[in-house]
Design an enzyme around this catalytic site. Structure first.
Site, PDB file in Angstrom:
ATOM      1  N   HIS A  85       0.889  -1.190  -0.027  1.00  0.00           N
ATOM      2  CA  HIS A  85       0.032  -0.077  -0.148  1.00  0.00           C
ATOM      3  C   HIS A  85       0.847   1.219   0.085  1.00  0.00           C
ATOM      4  O   HIS A  85       0.415   2.195  -0.682  1.00  0.00           O
ATOM      5  CB  HIS A  85      -0.972  -0.253   1.158  1.00  0.00           C
ATOM      6  CG  HIS A  85      -2.320  -1.166   0.948  1.00  0.00           C
ATOM      7  ND1 HIS A  85      -2.006  -2.312   1.249  1.00  0.00           N
ATOM      8  CD2 HIS A  85      -3.440  -0.754   0.416  1.00  0.00           C
ATOM      9  CE1 HIS A  85      -3.196  -3.003   0.830  1.00  0.00           C
ATOM     10  NE2 HIS A  85      -3.875  -2.002   0.231  1.00  0.00           N
ATOM     11  N   ARG A 109     -10.067   4.309   0.203  1.00  0.00           N
ATOM     12  CA  ARG A 109      -9.738   3.403   1.072  1.00  0.00           C
ATOM     13  C   ARG A 109      -9.758   4.159   2.593  1.00  0.00           C
ATOM     14  O   ARG A 109      -9.360   5.383   2.768  1.00  0.00           O
ATOM     15  CB  ARG A 109      -8.126   3.016   1.064  1.00  0.00           C
ATOM     16  CG  ARG A 109      -7.810   2.407  -0.282  1.00  0.00           C
ATOM     17  CD  ARG A 109      -6.283   1.960  -0.260  1.00  0.00           C
ATOM     18  NE  ARG A 109      -5.885   1.617  -1.592  1.00  0.00           N
ATOM     19  CZ  ARG A 109      -5.435   2.410  -2.683  1.00  0.00           C
ATOM     20  NH1 ARG A 109      -5.251   3.775  -2.382  1.00  0.00           N
ATOM     21  NH2 ARG A 109      -5.135   1.875  -3.589  1.00  0.00           N
ATOM     22  N   ARG A 117     -15.100   2.064   0.630  1.00  0.00           N
ATOM     23  CA  ARG A 117     -14.681   0.688   1.004  1.00  0.00           C
ATOM     24  C   ARG A 117     -14.761   0.947   2.593  1.00  0.00           C
ATOM     25  O   ARG A 117     -14.192   1.637   3.321  1.00  0.00           O
ATOM     26  CB  ARG A 117     -13.499   0.058   0.441  1.00  0.00           C
ATOM     27  CG  ARG A 117     -13.350  -1.196   0.862  1.00  0.00           C
ATOM     28  CD  ARG A 117     -11.567  -1.709   0.317  1.00  0.00           C
ATOM     29  NE  ARG A 117     -10.757  -1.185   0.926  1.00  0.00           N
ATOM     30  CZ  ARG A 117      -9.582  -1.498   0.419  1.00  0.00           C
ATOM     31  NH1 ARG A 117      -9.271  -2.210  -0.488  1.00  0.00           N
ATOM     32  NH2 ARG A 117      -8.513  -0.762   1.136  1.00  0.00           N
ATOM     33  N   GLU A 156     -12.147 -10.312  -4.465  1.00  0.00           N
ATOM     34  CA  GLU A 156     -10.677 -10.611  -4.109  1.00  0.00           C
ATOM     35  C   GLU A 156     -10.531 -11.822  -3.535  1.00  0.00           C
ATOM     36  O   GLU A 156      -9.211 -12.423  -3.896  1.00  0.00           O
ATOM     37  CB  GLU A 156     -10.210  -9.476  -2.989  1.00  0.00           C
ATOM     38  CG  GLU A 156     -10.265  -8.364  -2.847  1.00  0.00           C
ATOM     39  CD  GLU A 156     -10.479  -7.521  -1.684  1.00  0.00           C
ATOM     40  OE1 GLU A 156      -9.315  -6.789  -1.436  1.00  0.00           O
ATOM     41  OE2 GLU A 156     -11.481  -7.751  -0.722  1.00  0.00           O
ATOM     42  N   ASN A 200      -5.284  -7.214  -7.148  1.00  0.00           N
ATOM     43  CA  ASN A 200      -3.876  -7.390  -6.290  1.00  0.00           C
ATOM     44  C   ASN A 200      -4.336  -8.732  -5.357  1.00  0.00           C
ATOM     45  O   ASN A 200      -3.423  -9.680  -5.438  1.00  0.00           O
ATOM     46  CB  ASN A 200      -3.399  -6.405  -5.368  1.00  0.00           C
ATOM     47  CG  ASN A 200      -3.365  -5.075  -6.400  1.00  0.00           C
ATOM     48  OD1 ASN A 200      -3.222  -5.160  -7.420  1.00  0.00           O
ATOM     49  ND2 ASN A 200      -3.538  -3.760  -5.657  1.00  0.00           N
ATOM     50  N   ASP A 201      -5.339  -8.603  -4.652  1.00  0.00           N
ATOM     51  CA  ASP A 201      -5.532  -9.736  -3.711  1.00  0.00           C
ATOM     52  C   ASP A 201      -6.179 -10.856  -4.713  1.00  0.00           C
ATOM     53  O   ASP A 201      -5.698 -12.122  -4.402  1.00  0.00           O
ATOM     54  CB  ASP A 201      -6.490  -9.295  -2.645  1.00  0.00           C
ATOM     55  CG  ASP A 201      -5.815  -8.888  -1.351  1.00  0.00           C
ATOM     56  OD1 ASP A 201      -4.766  -9.039  -1.348  1.00  0.00           O
ATOM     57  OD2 ASP A 201      -6.564  -7.954  -0.591  1.00  0.00           O
ATOM     58  N   ARG A 261       2.525 -11.340  -2.514  1.00  0.00           N
ATOM     59  CA  ARG A 261       2.991 -10.490  -3.435  1.00  0.00           C
ATOM     60  C   ARG A 261       4.179  -9.437  -2.697  1.00  0.00           C
ATOM     61  O   ARG A 261       4.831  -8.954  -3.573  1.00  0.00           O
ATOM     62  CB  ARG A 261       1.967  -9.525  -3.731  1.00  0.00           C
ATOM     63  CG  ARG A 261       1.476  -8.586  -2.674  1.00  0.00           C
ATOM     64  CD  ARG A 261      -0.002  -8.037  -2.929  1.00  0.00           C
ATOM     65  NE  ARG A 261      -0.498  -7.290  -1.896  1.00  0.00           N
ATOM     66  CZ  ARG A 261      -1.931  -6.836  -1.796  1.00  0.00           C
ATOM     67  NH1 ARG A 261      -2.823  -7.426  -2.392  1.00  0.00           N
ATOM     68  NH2 ARG A 261      -2.131  -5.900  -1.042  1.00  0.00           N
ATOM     69  N   CYS A 279     -10.133  -2.360  -9.497  1.00  0.00           N
ATOM     70  CA  CYS A 279      -9.621  -1.275  -8.781  1.00  0.00           C
ATOM     71  C   CYS A 279      -8.098  -1.897  -8.227  1.00  0.00           C
ATOM     72  O   CYS A 279      -7.613  -1.099  -7.491  1.00  0.00           O
ATOM     73  CB  CYS A 279     -10.183  -0.683  -7.609  1.00  0.00           C
ATOM     74  SG  CYS A 279     -10.950  -2.222  -6.493  1.00  0.00           S
TER      75      CYS A 279
END
Length: 840
Positions: free
Chosen positions: A304, A411, A447, A546, A569-570, A580, A617
């Site tokens: 992040h 976020r 979120r 995710e 990503n997840d 990752r 996203c």
């Protein structure tokens, strides 16, 4: 009377921590005083101190001696003789763990000279940054230890003794509880440093001789050892810098309670932040007016803090081995976020090179920003929103000013970080409402709290877990914190009265989760309605996709939520079982894996069957090479970091829906991620501007001083026009031909040329040199005009040969040649050359 034992040091890696600790143990078994002397440099050390032994900088082949004096001298000599002949040569039998490969990509030619200090890492964009380094050590954020109140030397020595006992007990407790050999080895090394007799003695001397407080003395002595290890020239010894600093930090924390409570980094000057890791909250708190770059030892492209750096267009390089040990505070460094390089102490020539690189990056950004002002649509007129991922109101402003068509991911966890307790409902409601107002009616997807994994919040007291990404995180924590969750849901609902707000939940894995979350929203709606608080009763409720399990039940889930956004990503991390942020397996984190593309298609197909809106996203959306696949998936929205919005809009404009669907189908049937990437690059080359010539590819009156600068400038013209994807590959390919034979054809003209995978679209670049450039031409004359022919590797046939032949024939015409060299504008050059070459 002392006795000497002479020997030649046998280990290829020198006297590093492991053999030094074993020699210390061997010497420590005897009462006699034992001193090691390195006869090469005349450095001496107490053989019962690991740190002192390491500080002798002993290398393989050095002539050494052990001087033994004491009551048990004969026994000590016999034991040490046995250790040196039998045990010491085997100290390095266990091979060091190999570092993960960084790839074999060559350095740019400008960085290949002798004396250039380059540290490799992973590129994370942001362009080029240069400033003095701010190296974040464990005590970088300590108060000024010199100005802290201190007692008498005797009192400070007593405090030091208590701290040594306290830290020792803590390390031994952690050693007992350690779960694996790696942790145990690190903790044993830290204990050995803590219990080192020379360390304690030198700290005590610093307190007595300099009048320093205990904490100040610990830092001073630790940095003395750090300086010795850094100057050793040994990478193995340099790695011990962090161990010493870690132990010193534990002592300082024991001596100065509370210093670790605030981990914010203060920037009072332009700086490149160099750290082992950086939390999202730390990055947010950095003064961006002074931040010129970030260099991290750990943290992948999807951590992040790195995502935030990319959003703010801050040059960032991650995975730089031992950066904190290798780079000095205040050292002049360049961060090349495009190539993943950190250059220390750049020469004037390298400063000039990187100034040109920074200018090229700025030019490319300006070109993309022209596309950012328009709403995104494909070449066949299909609208796809390009939104932004944000973490704060400042980023909302940045996103909307930069052309974002909404906020695809707000976020919220950063609101909860870097504080002693959760934000109140009112505080959250005001932040979310202001975000909606700033968006001006555009969609804002908020979120809910996604805590855990790499986003810990201390006051929630979440348990430590062996694998937090698969454990107690995101919605799985909600039952444990019902009041915090309810307050956040109410705050988002209240904000919906001020704009186009949607609510989205993370880490959903089943239909059961969906129903439980909808029930939470319904309950808080009833509560607000009963209190007469306004909110949007039709607010959209969505989920993050995710967890791979959702791909198999999207037809069911889509009937019970209003929208979904794919967290690539997840989803990729969980689908491929790849951490990752783990540098050892980072090469497996491949978003172009055909299995992952099929999973994305399954999600989109299942959602589309129910008429549900689908966004994405994750970081995949910010990769222009991937955009045609995302268009082929039929996404309604792509949400990316603020800085990526223009590039994604520009990429979408080059796509036609039907072509992209065919491309996606072909990609899903490839055998590997490499095959998919090759397919995408070939597709991009076909879609690129196919005209060989353009006025923007001509520079008259160039100031290039030599052939090297001239070729780099020509490649740069193609790069800023978007015709070259990898300028280093193109430059190397051009030089490969130049080193075989000169392309100076005579008459003051050179025709350098190449065929390379780094070329996106076959092109010609031209530059003229009023003062002439030495090119080793066939006729010995300097070159006053160079015409670079760069051909894409995917270009069929012999384009470059045909073009060279056509140019050569025309250049034999003295009238044409004179007119070309006398051309007063780029337009004249282009017009003349169009008639001389075969234009595709």
């Amino acid at each position: 009377m002392a006795t000497e034992l002479s020997f030649r040091f046998p280990l290829p890696l020198g006297l590093h921590a492991r053999p030094a600790s074993l020699l210390r143990d061997a010497a420590g078994a005897y009462e006699s005083a034992i001193t090691l002397t390195n006869r090469r440099n005349d450095l001496r050390a107490n053989a019962k101190s690991t740190l002192a032994l390491v500080a002798t900088l002993t290398r393989e082949g050095d002539e050494c001696a052990l001087l033994v004096a004491g009551d048990d001298e004969p026994e000590a000599l016999e034991g040490l003789r046995r250790f040196i002949s039998v045990e010491l040569p085997r100290c390095d039998d266990v091979p060091p763990v190999a570092a993960p490969p960084k790839g074999t990509r060559p350095l740019p030619r400008a960085l290949r000279g002798e004396g250039v200090s380059v540290h490799r890492g992973a590129p994370n964009g942001g362009g080029i940054g240069r400033a003095s380094a701010l190296v974040i050590t464990p005590w970088s954020r300590c108060p000024d230890l010199a100005n802290l109140q201190k007692g008498s030397p005797e009192e400070e020595l007593a405090r030091l003794e208590r701290a040594l006992v306290e830290v020792g007990a803590a390390l031994r407790g952690r050693l007992t509880a350690a779960a694996n050999d790696t942790d145990r080895a690190i903790l044993k090394a830290h204990l050995a440093i803590l219990e080192d007799v020379e360390l304690e003695a030198k700290i005590a001397d610093e307190i007595r001789d300099s009048g320093a407080g205990a904490g100040q003395a610990v830092v001073a002595v630790a940095e003395q050892f750090v300086a010795i290890l850094r100057e050793s020239g040994s990478a193995v010894l340099a790695e011990r810098v962090l161990d010493i600093r870690d132990v010193a930090a534990l002592l300082v924390r024991a001596l100065v309670p509370g210093i670790a409570d605030d981990d914010r980094i203060s920037l009072t000057r332009d700086a490149v932040v160099v750290a082992q890791t950086l939390s999202p909250a730390q990055f947010i708190a950095l003064d961006k007016a002074h931040l010129r770059g970030v260099v991290l030892e750990h943290g992948g492209a999807t951590s992040h803090a790195v995502i935030l750096a990319r959003a703010h267009a801050v040059p960032c390089v991650t995975g730089v081995a031992d950066a904190v040990a290798a780079l000095r505070d205040g050292q002049d460094i360049v961060v090349d976020g495009e190539r993943g390089l950190v250059v220390a102490d750049p020469s004037p020539a390298l400063v000039e090179f990187y100034q040109a690189e920074a200018a090229a990056v700025r030019t490319m950004r300006e070109r993309l920003e022209l596309a950012a002002a328009r709403d995104a649509s494909t070449s066949d007129g299909r609208r796809i929103e390009v939104a932004a991922n944000v973490s704060s109101l400042a980023e909302v402003r940045l996103a909307m000013a930069g052309g974002a068509e909404g906020i695809g991911l707000f976020r919220t966890e950063l609101l909860f970080m870097d504080r002693a307790e959760a934000p109140s409902e009112d505080e959250q409601a005001e932040v979310y409402a202001e975000g909606a107002r700033l968006a001006g009616g555009r969609r804002v997807i908020i979120r809910t709290l996604d805590v855990g994994g790499d986003k810990p919040i201390p006051y929630l007291h979440l348990p430590e877990e062996r694998n937090p990404f698969l454990g107690f995180r995101a919605i799985r924590t909600y039952e444990a914190f019902p009041e915090i969750v309810a307050a956040q849901i109410r705050a988002i609902l209240r904000a919906s009265a001020h704009g186009n707000v949607k609510i989205m939940f993370p880490m959903v894995s089943s239909l059961r989760d969906v129903r439980a979350l909808r029930a939470l929203v319904a309950a808080e709606m009833e509560r607000l309605a009963a209190s007469g608080v306004p909110f949007d009763r039709e607010i959209g409720v969505g989920i993050m996709v995710e967890v791979p399990s959702l791909a198999f039940v999207m037809d069911q889930v889509a009937r019970e939520v209003d929208f979904c956004s794919i967290g690539s990503n997840d989803l990729l991390q969980y689908l491929l079982a790849v951490d990752r942020d783990n540098q050892r397996v980072a090469h497996l984190f491949q978003p172009f894996e055909p299995a992952f593309l099929r999973a994305l298609a399954a999600v989109c197909d299942g959602a589309r069957a129910q008429g549900m809106w689908v966004g994405l996203c994750g970081e995949l959306g910010g990769n222009p090479l991937a955009v045609p696949l995302l268009v082929g998936l039929g996404l309604d929205e792509i949400s990316v970091g603020c800085a990526s919005v223009p590039a994604v809009k520009s990429a979408i404009a080059c796509c036609a829906t039907d072509e992209c669907r065919e491309l996606l189908d072909s990609a899903m049937h490839q055998e590997s991620a490499a095959d998919v990437e090759a397919l995408l690059r070939a597709f991009a080359a076909r879609k690129a501007d196919r005209s060989l010539l353009a006025e923007g590819l001509v520079r008259l009156g160039s100031s290039a001083r030599d052939k090297d600068e001239a070729i780099r400038e020509l490649v740069g013209l193609l790069r800023t026009a978007g015709r070259v994807a990898d300028p280093d590959l193109v430059e190397d390919a051009t030089w490969q031909r130049e080193e075989t034979y000169s392309t100076g054809v005579g008459f003051g003209v050179a025709i350098p040329h190449c065929k390379s995978e780094g070329v996106s679209a076959t092109s010609i670049a031209v530059a003229s040199y009023p003062g002439g450039v030495e090119w080793q031409s066939l006729d010995g004359s300097p070159v006053t005009m160079a015409i670079l022919i760069a051909v894409s590797a995917s270009d069929p046939g012999e384009t470059h040969l045909r073009t060279i032949a056509g140019l050569s024939r025309k250049l034999m015409d003295e009238g044409f040649r004179a007119s070309l060299l006398a051309a007063g504008s780029a337009a004249e050059v282009v017009t003349m050359l169009r008639g001389a070459v075969v234009v595709a």
